[in-house]
Write a protein that holds these residues in place. Structure first.
Motif, PDB file in Angstrom:
ATOM      1  N   CYS A  46      -1.749   8.724   6.243  1.00 36.94           N
ATOM      2  CA  CYS A  46      -0.667   9.489   5.641  1.00 36.94           C
ATOM      3  C   CYS A  46      -0.872  10.982   5.913  1.00 36.94           C
ATOM      4  O   CYS A  46      -1.799  11.377   6.625  1.00 36.94           O
ATOM      5  N   LYS A  47      -0.028  11.797   5.335  1.00 33.33           N
ATOM      6  CA  LYS A  47      -0.127  13.243   5.543  1.00 33.33           C
ATOM      7  C   LYS A  47      -1.365  13.841   4.881  1.00 33.33           C
ATOM      8  O   LYS A  47      -1.758  14.962   5.223  1.00 33.33           O
ATOM      9  N   SER A  88       2.875   3.127   3.012  1.00 29.51           N
ATOM     10  CA  SER A  88       4.170   2.672   3.513  1.00 29.51           C
ATOM     11  C   SER A  88       4.065   1.914   4.826  1.00 29.51           C
ATOM     12  O   SER A  88       5.074   1.390   5.298  1.00 29.51           O
ATOM     13  N   THR A  89       2.907   1.851   5.450  1.00 32.96           N
ATOM     14  CA  THR A  89       2.741   1.182   6.737  1.00 32.96           C
ATOM     15  C   THR A  89       2.205  -0.224   6.527  1.00 32.96           C
ATOM     16  O   THR A  89       1.239  -0.421   5.798  1.00 32.96           O
ATOM     17  N   SER A 131      -2.273   5.055   4.632  1.00 31.27           N
ATOM     18  CA  SER A 131      -0.880   5.138   4.196  1.00 31.27           C
ATOM     19  C   SER A 131      -0.487   3.896   3.397  1.00 31.27           C
ATOM     20  O   SER A 131      -0.950   2.781   3.681  1.00 31.27           O
ATOM     21  N   CYS A 150      -4.315   5.887  -0.267  1.00 26.13           N
ATOM     22  CA  CYS A 150      -4.256   7.272  -0.737  1.00 26.13           C
ATOM     23  C   CYS A 150      -3.780   7.319  -2.189  1.00 26.13           C
ATOM     24  O   CYS A 150      -2.689   6.817  -2.517  1.00 26.13           O
ATOM     25  N   CYS A 187      -0.613   9.680  -2.510  1.00 24.24           N
ATOM     26  CA  CYS A 187       0.636   9.004  -2.143  1.00 24.24           C
ATOM     27  C   CYS A 187       1.078   8.042  -3.244  1.00 24.24           C
ATOM     28  O   CYS A 187       2.278   7.893  -3.511  1.00 24.24           O
ATOM     29  N   ASP A 243      -0.507   5.545  13.236  1.00 30.80           N
ATOM     30  CA  ASP A 243       0.444   5.551  12.124  1.00 30.80           C
ATOM     31  C   ASP A 243      -0.173   4.984  10.847  1.00 30.80           C
ATOM     32  O   ASP A 243       0.540   4.742   9.865  1.00 30.80           O
TER      33      ASP A 243
END
Length: 457
Positions: free
Chosen positions: A233-234, A241-242, A239, A277, A280, A230
């Motif tokens: 990110c995509k 948000s983690t 990421s 990222c 993001c 997790d």
């Protein structure tokens, strides 16, 4: 903070000296004496006791039939002689159904579930089996006309590979548990600055993965044995948000060793080369900009329609109905539009808050292009909760903000334009030809209580 799990006398710093778990291809050992004692106790508990056999035989003989006497002969042979290796394992549920005196259909005998993947008696199925003598098995097989495979039999029926794997998993669970405690203690000391680790390189580890590592054991599902899945990110980058931790490489290596010993995987993400990222970050800034624009637009409309925003509080309607010192020409607004606008203006960034786009007064018109209601100037919105009355200035402000679909509906405290359609209104009313009406006279004065009547007497 105390951690849940087994207690250990080892200190947190002794995890680095633990011997590594044995690999799966270790030669098959002989059963240790302690385990042999457990197996013997389980075998003894898996037999019918003398009292159980006597009770079943007595109940069977009470039926006084040829089949009952035949069953008694089999029951007397069920006991396994002491020290005899000549016995067979059968499912307990099926054996109980066979010896039952109830005239219920006997289920089919299935011995395939008793075998493990190594074609021996499964360690997990052993508590659900009973031992019977081979002579009783031959008679029992002839009695039920069984033609399937031979069930597990003899002392060598228990799968030693399953026993070895169970002991290996127990040792591995203890090893991982102690390692998790040691890593947690060392990482806490590293964050406090009381311990200095030699490695300067840091690795990313998400907090969710760290919690999964602390609860890792041999019973963990395969999907939960992958850590740091997790963290990306995509777009394939780190990421935003983690929640993540910067783990020193020395502690990271211990976590990776434990995860790999269970066949799991942890994604290596060095802090120096794995950067957050940028795409993001741009998307987040764009979303925050949209939120600010929505809040500003909602605040602007509440400032233009300040009185309308307080309509739901009940103070806006009083002056309109009285007609004193208030506007004489009002416009009718659908209540559905007002409720949607009010929710959006108060919480413009909520998921269930949607900005309205159209004022649909056509919903208030009938097929004859007239109003479907009658306004008389008394308790207007109480009698018509689906309507909202606004002033001419507010109506003009709304037209500059939203599209009007349908004709404007005005009310001057006496008449409505367009006029109401009496034909459609009368058609919706109920027509009663006969009805029973019950009338009851209720006294305005409350009757005296028994105590008051007694005192007056």
């Amino acid at each position: 903070k105390k951690t849940k799990g087994r207690k250990s006398s080892r200190g947190p710093d002794s995890a680095a000296t633990f011997p590594p778990p044995p690999p799966p291809d270790t030669p098959l050992p002989a059963l240790p004496p302690a385990l042999m004692a457990e197996v013997h106790a389980a075998n003894t508990a898996a037999e019918l006791t003398a009292a159980e056999r006597a009770s079943v035989i007595q109940a069977t003989l009470a039926r006084e039939s040829v089949a009952a006497r035949k069953r008694v002969a089999i029951l007397e042979q069920l006991a396994v002689p002491a020290g005899s290796p000549d016995y067979v394992w059968v499912p307990t549920a099926w054996l109980q159904a066979w010896i039952s005196i109830k005239p219920t259909p006997l289920p089919a005998l299935a011995v395939e579930p008793l075998f493990c993947s190594h074609n021996r008696l499964s360690l997990a199925q052993m508590p659900h089996c009973k031992r019977i003598s081979s002579a009783a098995w031959e008679a029992l097989r002839a009695d039920v006309d069984y033609t399937g495979p031979m069930p597990p039999h003899g002392p060598a029926s228990l799968c030693r590979e399953c026993v070895r794997q169970k002991r290996h998993n127990e040792n591995l669970d203890d090893y991982i548990h102690e390692m998790a405690r040691a890593v947690w203690a060392e990482f806490a000391a590293y964050q406090r600055g009381t311990v200095t680790l030699p490695d300067t390189e840091l690795m990313w580890l998400t907090r969710v993965s760290f919690e999964k590592f602390k609860a890792l054991n041999s019973k963990t599902k395969a999907a939960s044995r992958t850590l740091n899945d997790d963290a990306l990110c995509k777009h394939g980058n780190l990421s935003l948000s983690t929640s993540k931790l910067q783990m020193p490489l020395a502690l990271w290596a211990k976590i990776e060793e434990c995860v790999q010993s269970l066949g799991g995987r942890i994604h290596p993400l060095p802090v120096a080369t794995t950067l957050p990222c940028d795409l993001c970050r741009l998307e987040r800034e764009e979303q925050q900009g949209h939120k600010r624009d929505k809040k500003a637009e909602a605040e602007h409309q509440r400032g233009l329609l300040r009185r309308l925003a307080q309509y739901h509080m009940g103070t806006y309607e009083t002056g309109l109905e009285a007609g004193e010192n208030g506007p004489t020409l009002l416009y009718v607004l659908p209540r559905a539009f007002y409720d949607t606008w009010l929710m959006w203006s108060q919480s413009p960034i909520q998921k269930n808050s949607i900005k309205p786009t159209v004022i649909s007064t056509e919903l208030l018109m009938c097929e004859h292009t007239r109003c479907c209601f009658i306004l008389d100037g008394v308790s207007i919105t109480r009698r018509h909760p689906d309507l909202v009355l606004v002033t001419e200035a507010e109506w003009m402000t709304l037209l500059t903000l939203y599209e009007l679909r349908g004709p404007p509906i005005t009310f001057d405290m006496e008449t409505t334009d367009p006029p109401p359609c009496h034909e459609c209104i009368e058609a919706r009313r109920f027509q009663y030809d006969q009805a029973e009406i019950y009338v009851q006279l209720i006294s305005a004065e409350r009757p005296p209580s028994p105590k008051a009547a007694a005192a007056a007497a």
